[in-house]
Enzyme design. Structure first.
Site, PDB file in Angstrom:
ATOM      1  N   LYS A 101      13.650  -3.644   1.558  1.00 32.96           N
ATOM      2  CA  LYS A 101      13.075  -2.617   0.699  1.00 32.96           C
ATOM      3  C   LYS A 101      13.990  -1.410   0.631  1.00 32.96           C
ATOM      4  CE  LYS A 101       9.210   0.464   0.775  1.00 32.96           C
ATOM      5  NZ  LYS A 101       8.163   1.012   1.580  1.00 32.96           N
TER       6      LYS A 101
ATOM      7  N   LYS B 155      14.143  -1.526   6.018  1.00 30.00           N
ATOM      8  CA  LYS B 155      13.589  -0.528   5.099  1.00 30.00           C
ATOM      9  C   LYS B 155      14.510   0.686   5.119  1.00 30.00           C
ATOM     10  CE  LYS B 155       9.550   2.330   4.304  1.00 30.00           C
ATOM     11  NZ  LYS B 155       8.156   2.583   4.687  1.00 30.00           N
TER      12      LYS B 155
HETATM   13  C1  PBG Z   1       4.843   3.817   4.115  1.00 30.68           C
HETATM   14  C2  PBG Z   1       5.385   3.182   2.900  1.00 30.68           C
HETATM   15  C3  PBG Z   1       6.179   3.749   1.890  1.00 30.68           C
HETATM   16  C4  PBG Z   1       6.330   2.764   0.908  1.00 30.68           C
HETATM   17  C5  PBG Z   1       5.660   1.650   1.355  1.00 30.68           C
HETATM   18  N1  PBG Z   1       5.105   1.908   2.586  1.00 30.68           N
HETATM   19  C6  PBG Z   1       6.704   5.111   1.722  1.00 30.68           C
HETATM   20  C7  PBG Z   1       7.712   5.657   2.622  1.00 30.68           C
HETATM   21  O1  PBG Z   1       8.218   5.017   3.532  1.00 30.68           O
HETATM   22  O2  PBG Z   1       7.991   6.836   2.431  1.00 30.68           O
HETATM   23  C8  PBG Z   1       7.057   2.934  -0.382  1.00 30.68           C
HETATM   24  C9  PBG Z   1       6.681   1.975  -1.457  1.00 30.68           C
HETATM   25  C10 PBG Z   1       7.125   2.332  -2.820  1.00 30.68           C
HETATM   26  O3  PBG Z   1       7.913   3.269  -3.054  1.00 30.68           O
HETATM   27  O4  PBG Z   1       6.672   1.660  -3.745  1.00 30.68           O
HETATM   28  N2  PBG Z   1       5.712   4.039   5.143  1.00 30.68           N
END
Ligand code: PBG
Length: 336
Positions: free
Chosen positions: A252, A199
């Site tokens: 992601k 991520k």
């Molecule tokens: C929580 C999380 C996030 C997303 C999914 N889980 C936000 C982040 O890490 O700031 C983002 C998903 C999206 O942008 O659609 N940690």
């Protein structure tokens, strides 16, 4: 003229031939729809930066789940917005928090719909970070190891409420092992983990932070989410999560990270999901609303690109629309 003349176009001359040699097909069964649930009744609060998406109370959420099920969408990814936030994110690990309540209701109404629950503290903490915060000198740091216990507790409550898959998105080191250990100890050894393994710290999450009301109140997430200049590091993160017990992995965001999806699929033989995140959704929606791009064709092209790169599953806010479009596409073979 040299002989033979190579004519790749021979197989492109009509729809039947193109369909015959098509390598990648996007199917409704590949799609996962993210949903946001909040307390209350008869609430459907639109998310301004994600046109077409809303925060929903459980009653409306159930109606949405029935619709998704009828479209053949196999799974949802659930996010909760708590009524109150605190520095420990207690709304996340509360047995009767918004997500366990929603999971119980969905599993009763739509038992076959696969419910994946996102596990993270950021929607629940007053400071908006994904873990606990400690002060080191004049600076604030995310406190990795004490956070693991809270994440594991959150995951266990979701699993006990009936979640089919647990998806930790916090990016703390060691969280997959901590969650796996806790689930196993409490008779949830059959609940799989889909880890947000790679991520990246991405600017494409900003509409989500409006949706989940979770922007960090200070600093950013670069101390725990990955630097997008690095690809090898993503593969290392994935390896660690697999070693810790992840059953499925996620990359992601998706569109700017197709190389990571490709490399991960080549290297690891494990189900791979990619997350077509909020900002990727918002940019196509905005261009479509302006009439600058055609929504259906650009969305399907992007989703097929993710599959072609190697994703087995695509988590996308377009899941519902795409399912509908895929049903409408004329049969590829005229005799069908
Ligand atoms: C929580 C999380 C996030 C997303 C999914 N889980 C936000 C982040 O890490 O700031 C983002 C998903 C999206 O942008 O659609 N940690």
């Amino acid at each position: 003229m040299p002989f033979p003349i190579h004519r790749p176009r021979r197989l492109r001359q009509n729809e039947q031939l193109r369909a015959l040699v098509r390598q990648t097909t996007l199917e409704v069964k590949d799609l996962v729809m993210p949903l946001f649930v909040r307390a209350g009744q008869r609430i459907s609060r639109p998310i301004a930066s994600m046109p077409g998406q809303s925060q929903m109370s459980i009653d409306f959420l159930l109606a949405e789940c029935l619709e998704l099920e009828s479209l053949g969408i196999p799974a949802i990814l659930l996010f909760g917005i708590p009524e109150t936030k605190d520095d420990q994110g207690s709304g996340a690990w509360d047995e009767n928090g918004i997500v366990p309540q929603a999971v119980r209701a969905i599993k009763e109404k739509c038992p076959k719909l696969i419910v994946i629950t996102d596990v993270c503290l950021c929607e629940y903490t007053s400071h908006g970070h994904c873990g606990l915060i400690k002060k080191v000198g004049q600076e604030f740091h995310v406190d990795n190891d004490p956070t693991l216990e809270l994440l594991a507790k959150t995951a266990l409550n979701y699993a006990k409420a009936g979640a089919d898959i647990i998806a930790p998105s916090d990016m703390m080191d060691g969280r997959v092992a901590a969650i796996r250990r806790t689930l196993d100890k409490h008779h949830c050894e059959h609940t799989p983990i889909l880890s947000y393994a790679a991520k990246f710290a991405s600017a494409f999450y900003s509409p989500f932070r409006e949706a989940a009301e979770s922007p960090p109140q200070f600093g950013d997430r670069k101390g725990y989410q990955m630097d997008y200049h690095n690809a090898d590091e993503a593969l290392r993160e994935i390896q660690l999560d697999i070693d810790e017990g992840a059953d499925m992995i996620m990359i992601k965001p998706a569109l700017a990270y197709l190389d990571i999806i490709y490399r991960a699929k080549q290297q690891f033989n494990i189900p791979l999901a990619c997350y077509n995140v909020s900002g990727e959704y918002a940019m196509l929606k905005a261009a479509a609303q302006k009439g600058w791009l055609d929504e259906r064709t650009t969305v399907l092209e992007s989703l097929v690109g993710m599959k072609r790169a190697g994703a087995d599953l695509i988590i996308t806010y377009f899941a519902k629309d795409a399912a509908d479009w895929l049903r409408q596409i004329p049969p590829l073979c005229p005799t069908e």
